[in-house]
Scaffold this motif. Structure first.
Motif, PDB file in Angstrom:
ATOM      1  N   LEU A 158      55.560  16.912  23.662  1.00  0.00           N
ATOM      2  CA  LEU A 158      55.661  18.042  22.734  1.00  0.00           C
ATOM      3  C   LEU A 158      55.121  17.719  21.341  1.00  0.00           C
ATOM      4  N   GLY A 159      54.748  16.471  21.097  1.00  0.00           N
ATOM      5  CA  GLY A 159      54.191  16.086  19.800  1.00  0.00           C
ATOM      6  C   GLY A 159      55.237  16.076  18.693  1.00  0.00           C
ATOM      7  N   ILE A 160      56.453  15.623  19.026  1.00  0.00           N
ATOM      8  CA  ILE A 160      57.526  15.520  18.028  1.00  0.00           C
ATOM      9  C   ILE A 160      58.089  14.107  18.070  1.00  0.00           C
ATOM     10  N   THR A 161      58.978  13.797  17.131  1.00  0.00           N
ATOM     11  CA  THR A 161      59.560  12.458  17.093  1.00  0.00           C
ATOM     12  C   THR A 161      60.724  12.357  18.077  1.00  0.00           C
ATOM     13  N   VAL A 162      61.093  11.124  18.381  1.00  0.00           N
ATOM     14  CA  VAL A 162      62.238  10.873  19.272  1.00  0.00           C
ATOM     15  C   VAL A 162      63.519  11.389  18.614  1.00  0.00           C
ATOM     16  N   ASN A 163      63.614  11.253  17.252  1.00  0.00           N
ATOM     17  CA  ASN A 163      64.800  11.774  16.554  1.00  0.00           C
ATOM     18  C   ASN A 163      64.881  13.297  16.683  1.00  0.00           C
ATOM     19  N   ALA A 164      63.730  13.974  16.649  1.00  0.00           N
ATOM     20  CA  ALA A 164      63.721  15.431  16.813  1.00  0.00           C
ATOM     21  C   ALA A 164      64.176  15.810  18.230  1.00  0.00           C
ATOM     22  N   VAL A 165      63.802  15.011  19.213  1.00  0.00           N
ATOM     23  CA  VAL A 165      64.243  15.254  20.595  1.00  0.00           C
ATOM     24  C   VAL A 165      65.764  15.169  20.655  1.00  0.00           C
ATOM     25  N   ALA A 166      66.333  14.120  20.062  1.00  0.00           N
ATOM     26  CA  ALA A 166      67.788  13.945  20.073  1.00  0.00           C
ATOM     27  C   ALA A 166      68.473  15.106  19.363  1.00  0.00           C
ATOM     28  N   LYS A 167      67.914  15.549  18.236  1.00  0.00           N
ATOM     29  CA  LYS A 167      68.489  16.667  17.474  1.00  0.00           C
ATOM     30  C   LYS A 167      68.469  17.953  18.298  1.00  0.00           C
ATOM     31  N   HIS A 168      67.347  18.256  18.958  1.00  0.00           N
ATOM     32  CA  HIS A 168      67.246  19.474  19.761  1.00  0.00           C
ATOM     33  C   HIS A 168      68.209  19.437  20.965  1.00  0.00           C
ATOM     34  N   VAL A 169      68.341  18.289  21.571  1.00  0.00           N
ATOM     35  CA  VAL A 169      69.262  18.160  22.708  1.00  0.00           C
ATOM     36  C   VAL A 169      70.690  18.392  22.240  1.00  0.00           C
ATOM     37  N   ARG A 170      71.061  17.798  21.087  1.00  0.00           N
ATOM     38  CA  ARG A 170      72.409  17.993  20.527  1.00  0.00           C
ATOM     39  C   ARG A 170      72.679  19.468  20.268  1.00  0.00           C
ATOM     40  N   ILE A 171      71.733  20.150  19.661  1.00  0.00           N
ATOM     41  CA  ILE A 171      71.898  21.577  19.352  1.00  0.00           C
ATOM     42  C   ILE A 171      72.060  22.386  20.643  1.00  0.00           C
ATOM     43  N   ALA A 172      71.231  22.084  21.621  1.00  0.00           N
ATOM     44  CA  ALA A 172      71.271  22.828  22.889  1.00  0.00           C
ATOM     45  C   ALA A 172      72.594  22.592  23.623  1.00  0.00           C
ATOM     46  N   VAL A 173      73.053  21.348  23.660  1.00  0.00           N
ATOM     47  CA  VAL A 173      74.316  21.033  24.345  1.00  0.00           C
ATOM     48  C   VAL A 173      75.475  21.735  23.658  1.00  0.00           C
ATOM     49  N   ARG A 174      75.529  21.680  22.326  1.00  0.00           N
ATOM     50  CA  ARG A 174      76.613  22.356  21.601  1.00  0.00           C
ATOM     51  C   ARG A 174      76.594  23.857  21.860  1.00  0.00           C
ATOM     52  N   HIS A 175      75.405  24.440  21.793  1.00  0.00           N
ATOM     53  CA  HIS A 175      75.285  25.885  22.002  1.00  0.00           C
ATOM     54  C   HIS A 175      75.730  26.277  23.422  1.00  0.00           C
ATOM     55  N   CYS A 176      75.220  25.576  24.424  1.00  0.00           N
ATOM     56  CA  CYS A 176      75.575  25.904  25.821  1.00  0.00           C
ATOM     57  C   CYS A 176      77.058  25.669  26.070  1.00  0.00           C
ATOM     58  N   HIS A 177      77.588  24.589  25.520  1.00  0.00           N
ATOM     59  CA  HIS A 177      79.015  24.302  25.677  1.00  0.00           C
ATOM     60  C   HIS A 177      79.854  25.420  25.059  1.00  0.00           C
ATOM     61  N   ALA A 178      79.498  25.853  23.880  1.00  0.00           N
ATOM     62  CA  ALA A 178      80.241  26.926  23.215  1.00  0.00           C
ATOM     63  C   ALA A 178      80.152  28.224  24.021  1.00  0.00           C
ATOM     64  N   ARG A 179      78.976  28.540  24.562  1.00  0.00           N
ATOM     65  CA  ARG A 179      78.814  29.776  25.341  1.00  0.00           C
ATOM     66  C   ARG A 179      79.576  29.696  26.661  1.00  0.00           C
ATOM     67  N   MET A 180      79.638  28.528  27.236  1.00  0.00           N
ATOM     68  CA  MET A 180      80.375  28.380  28.493  1.00  0.00           C
ATOM     69  C   MET A 180      81.878  28.411  28.244  1.00  0.00           C
ATOM     70  N   GLN A 181      82.320  28.000  27.043  1.00  0.00           N
ATOM     71  CA  GLN A 181      83.741  28.075  26.716  1.00  0.00           C
ATOM     72  C   GLN A 181      84.183  29.508  26.560  1.00  0.00           C
ATOM     73  N   ASP A 182      83.271  30.393  26.240  1.00  0.00           N
ATOM     74  CA  ASP A 182      83.586  31.809  26.167  1.00  0.00           C
ATOM     75  C   ASP A 182      83.867  32.371  27.556  1.00  0.00           C
ATOM     76  N   ASP A 183      83.430  31.651  28.594  1.00  0.00           N
ATOM     77  CA  ASP A 183      83.611  32.086  29.971  1.00  0.00           C
ATOM     78  C   ASP A 183      85.078  31.873  30.373  1.00  0.00           C
ATOM     79  N   PRO A 184      85.795  32.908  30.786  1.00  0.00           N
ATOM     80  CA  PRO A 184      87.196  32.752  31.164  1.00  0.00           C
ATOM     81  C   PRO A 184      87.373  31.924  32.438  1.00  0.00           C
ATOM     82  N   ASP A 185      86.352  31.757  33.264  1.00  0.00           N
ATOM     83  CA  ASP A 185      86.475  30.997  34.510  1.00  0.00           C
ATOM     84  C   ASP A 185      86.100  29.537  34.338  1.00  0.00           C
ATOM     85  N   ALA A 186      85.691  29.132  33.145  1.00  0.00           N
ATOM     86  CA  ALA A 186      85.231  27.760  32.940  1.00  0.00           C
ATOM     87  C   ALA A 186      86.353  26.768  32.979  1.00  0.00           C
TER      88      ALA A 186
END
Length: 171
Positions: free
Chosen positions: A143-171
């Protein structure tokens, strides 16, 4: 009682134990041999005098052999029939229950929706890293980005998905 039936019945009663032993060897089961001997006795009762039976012992032995063969064939058909339809209830299935499949399908739909809410670059990094299994260096190079940017994007994505899945009453 007709003469043939009477003579065969007396012979069967006299030689019953040896006949049952012989049938047990043929059938591989003493209870099955007893069943065939009982069927033989009933069959002998229905034999007519015409034509007269000259060798009653040979006739009785042949009749016993035929009944044993018929019993083996019937047993083979029975086993084949039930083998085809045996659901083997004692073996647990690896397939999840319908309820579990429906819940998993709903959770997957919610997860995909959460991924779609992410910014494009963040979603690309997460998919390459966590779903496709690329290393951080491979994702950064692709993707032409730094390894630190990869780690940052993964952290953001995991937090976002985790928060959205916590909204799920069946989780």
């Amino acid at each position: 009682m007709p003469t043939n039936a009477f003579a065969l019945s007396r012979m069967l009663i006299a030689e019953r134990s040896s006949l049952v032993r012989r049938l047990a060897r043929m059938l591989g089961s003493e209870p099955a041999a007893e069943d065939v001997a009982q069927s033989l006795y009933l069959k002998v009762q229905r034999i007519d005098d015409d034509p007269p039976i000259l060798n009653k012992r040979a006739f009785l032995n042949r009749l016993a052999t035929n009944l044993a063969t018929d019993w083996l064939r019937a047993e083979k058909r029975h086993d084949a029939l039930f083998e085809m339809f045996d659901p083997t209830p004692d073996v647990p299935s690896d397939t999840p229950s319908i309820d579990r499949q429906m819940l998993d399908s709903e959770r997957m739909r919610r997860f995909e929706a959460a991924l779609e809410e992410l910014p494009l670059r963040c979603r690309q990094v997460f998919v390459l890293r966590r779903i496709d299994g690329l290393t951080p260096g491979e994702v950064a190079a692709r993707l032409g980005i730094t390894v630190n940017a990869v780690a940052k994007h993964v952290r953001i994505a995991v937090r976002h998905c985790h928060a959205r899945m916590q909204d799920d009453p069946d989780a």
